[in-house]
Design a protein around this motif. Structure first.
Motif, PDB file in Angstrom:
ATOM      1  N   GLU A  82       2.947  11.102  -6.065  1.00  0.00           N
ATOM      2  CA  GLU A  82       3.769  11.781  -7.073  1.00  0.00           C
ATOM      3  C   GLU A  82       2.919  12.195  -8.279  1.00  0.00           C
ATOM      4  N   ILE A  83       2.061  11.305  -8.725  1.00  0.00           N
ATOM      5  CA  ILE A  83       1.164  11.631  -9.846  1.00  0.00           C
ATOM      6  C   ILE A  83       0.227  12.770  -9.454  1.00  0.00           C
ATOM      7  N   ASN A  84      -0.343  12.680  -8.261  1.00  0.00           N
ATOM      8  CA  ASN A  84      -1.259  13.726  -7.795  1.00  0.00           C
ATOM      9  C   ASN A  84      -0.564  15.082  -7.689  1.00  0.00           C
ATOM     10  N   ALA A  85       0.707  15.086  -7.263  1.00  0.00           N
ATOM     11  CA  ALA A  85       1.456  16.342  -7.139  1.00  0.00           C
ATOM     12  C   ALA A  85       1.670  16.999  -8.500  1.00  0.00           C
ATOM     13  N   ARG A  86       1.635  16.185  -9.559  1.00  0.00           N
ATOM     14  CA  ARG A  86       1.802  16.715 -10.918  1.00  0.00           C
ATOM     15  C   ARG A  86       0.466  16.979 -11.608  1.00  0.00           C
TER      16      ARG A  86
ATOM     17  N   TYR B 272       0.837  -1.202   0.000  1.00  0.00           N
ATOM     18  CA  TYR B 272       0.000   0.000   0.000  1.00  0.00           C
ATOM     19  C   TYR B 272       0.874   1.256   0.000  1.00  0.00           C
ATOM     20  N   ARG B 273       1.859   1.292   0.877  1.00  0.00           N
ATOM     21  CA  ARG B 273       2.718   2.473   0.983  1.00  0.00           C
ATOM     22  C   ARG B 273       3.475   2.735  -0.309  1.00  0.00           C
ATOM     23  N   GLY B 274       3.949   1.686  -0.945  1.00  0.00           N
ATOM     24  CA  GLY B 274       4.658   1.851  -2.217  1.00  0.00           C
ATOM     25  C   GLY B 274       3.753   2.405  -3.302  1.00  0.00           C
ATOM     26  N   ALA B 275       2.550   1.850  -3.400  1.00  0.00           N
ATOM     27  CA  ALA B 275       1.590   2.348  -4.392  1.00  0.00           C
ATOM     28  C   ALA B 275       1.200   3.783  -4.079  1.00  0.00           C
ATOM     29  N   GLN B 276       0.946   4.074  -2.815  1.00  0.00           N
ATOM     30  CA  GLN B 276       0.531   5.419  -2.421  1.00  0.00           C
ATOM     31  C   GLN B 276       1.621   6.444  -2.721  1.00  0.00           C
ATOM     32  N   ALA B 277       2.879   6.068  -2.525  1.00  0.00           N
ATOM     33  CA  ALA B 277       3.985   6.984  -2.836  1.00  0.00           C
ATOM     34  C   ALA B 277       3.963   7.364  -4.314  1.00  0.00           C
ATOM     35  N   TYR B 278       3.710   6.389  -5.168  1.00  0.00           N
ATOM     36  CA  TYR B 278       3.641   6.677  -6.602  1.00  0.00           C
ATOM     37  C   TYR B 278       2.411   7.524  -6.933  1.00  0.00           C
ATOM     38  N   TYR B 279       1.273   7.189  -6.351  1.00  0.00           N
ATOM     39  CA  TYR B 279       0.055   7.982  -6.599  1.00  0.00           C
ATOM     40  C   TYR B 279       0.229   9.412  -6.090  1.00  0.00           C
TER      41      TYR B 279
ATOM     42  N   GLY C 158      -2.390  14.938 -11.193  1.00  0.00           N
ATOM     43  CA  GLY C 158      -3.243  13.755 -11.270  1.00  0.00           C
ATOM     44  C   GLY C 158      -3.364  13.197 -12.676  1.00  0.00           C
ATOM     45  N   VAL C 159      -4.455  12.528 -12.921  1.00  0.00           N
ATOM     46  CA  VAL C 159      -4.740  11.925 -14.223  1.00  0.00           C
ATOM     47  C   VAL C 159      -5.876  12.725 -14.854  1.00  0.00           C
ATOM     48  N   HIS C 160      -5.546  13.476 -15.890  1.00  0.00           N
ATOM     49  CA  HIS C 160      -6.533  14.352 -16.534  1.00  0.00           C
ATOM     50  C   HIS C 160      -7.239  15.227 -15.491  1.00  0.00           C
ATOM     51  N   GLY C 161      -6.443  15.742 -14.542  1.00  0.00           N
ATOM     52  CA  GLY C 161      -6.977  16.633 -13.524  1.00  0.00           C
ATOM     53  C   GLY C 161      -7.624  15.952 -12.334  1.00  0.00           C
ATOM     54  N   ARG C 162      -7.670  14.638 -12.336  1.00  0.00           N
ATOM     55  CA  ARG C 162      -8.264  13.895 -11.217  1.00  0.00           C
ATOM     56  C   ARG C 162      -7.167  13.322 -10.330  1.00  0.00           C
TER      57      ARG C 162
END
Length: 155
Positions: A35-39, A26-33, A41-45
């Motif tokens: 990072e995506i959210n800080a940039r 969970y922690r590994g996946a959350q760390a990646y998410y 997200g995905v198409h603004g989500r």
């Protein structure tokens, strides 16, 4: 999924003897998410993980899968941990095939997720146990080993 977020469902052990597996996955996946959210997200989500504890037990995993699909309305399932839990969740996932449910990136090399009737609902990242064993035997054979012993967990 909503206008603001993409919900990812995860059932794994967060308590008990196998908690290390689920918690760290969970922690590994959350760390990646994160990072995506800080940039942006995905198409603004933003990506949001809904993680439910199954204690590495099949029946709670089945209940969690149903809850994630029916009540939490996750966009996809991901990061399930363990053969005994995943193999029981597969029929549930197949039951929701009309909703195009997809399970991505599991922490198990179990064979059932790689074969009909479940393979079309699972996107594997990890090698199968068969692939892992074949690679090990090939490597040992190349090194001159001619006798092998295997220790495995039956669950």
């Amino acid at each position: 999924m909503s206008a603001n977020d993409v919900r990812v469902g995860m059932s794994a052990a967060f308590k008990g003897t196998a908690a290390g597996l689920g918690t760290e996955f969970y922690r590994g996946a959350q760390a990646y998410y994160d990072e995506i959210n800080a940039r942006g997200g995905v198409h603004g989500r933003t990506i949001t993980v809904v993680g439910l504890d199954d204690n590495y037990e099949p029946l709670p995993c089945v209940r969690n899968t149903i809850q994630l699909l029916e009540k939490e309305h996750v966009f996809f399932l991901s990061n399930y941990v363990g053969t005994p839990t995943l193999t029981r969740a597969l029929p549930v996932i197949k039951r929701y095939a009309d909703q195009q449910v997809l399970l991505v990136g599991n922490c198990t090399g179990a064979q059932p997720q790689r074969e009909a009737p479940y393979v079309e609902h699972v996107f594997n990242i990890r090698a199968s146990y068969r692939q892992e064993m074949m690679a090990l035997v090939d490597r040992f054979w190349d090194q001159g080993a001619r006798k092998f012993g295997v220790f495995y967990q039956v669950d």
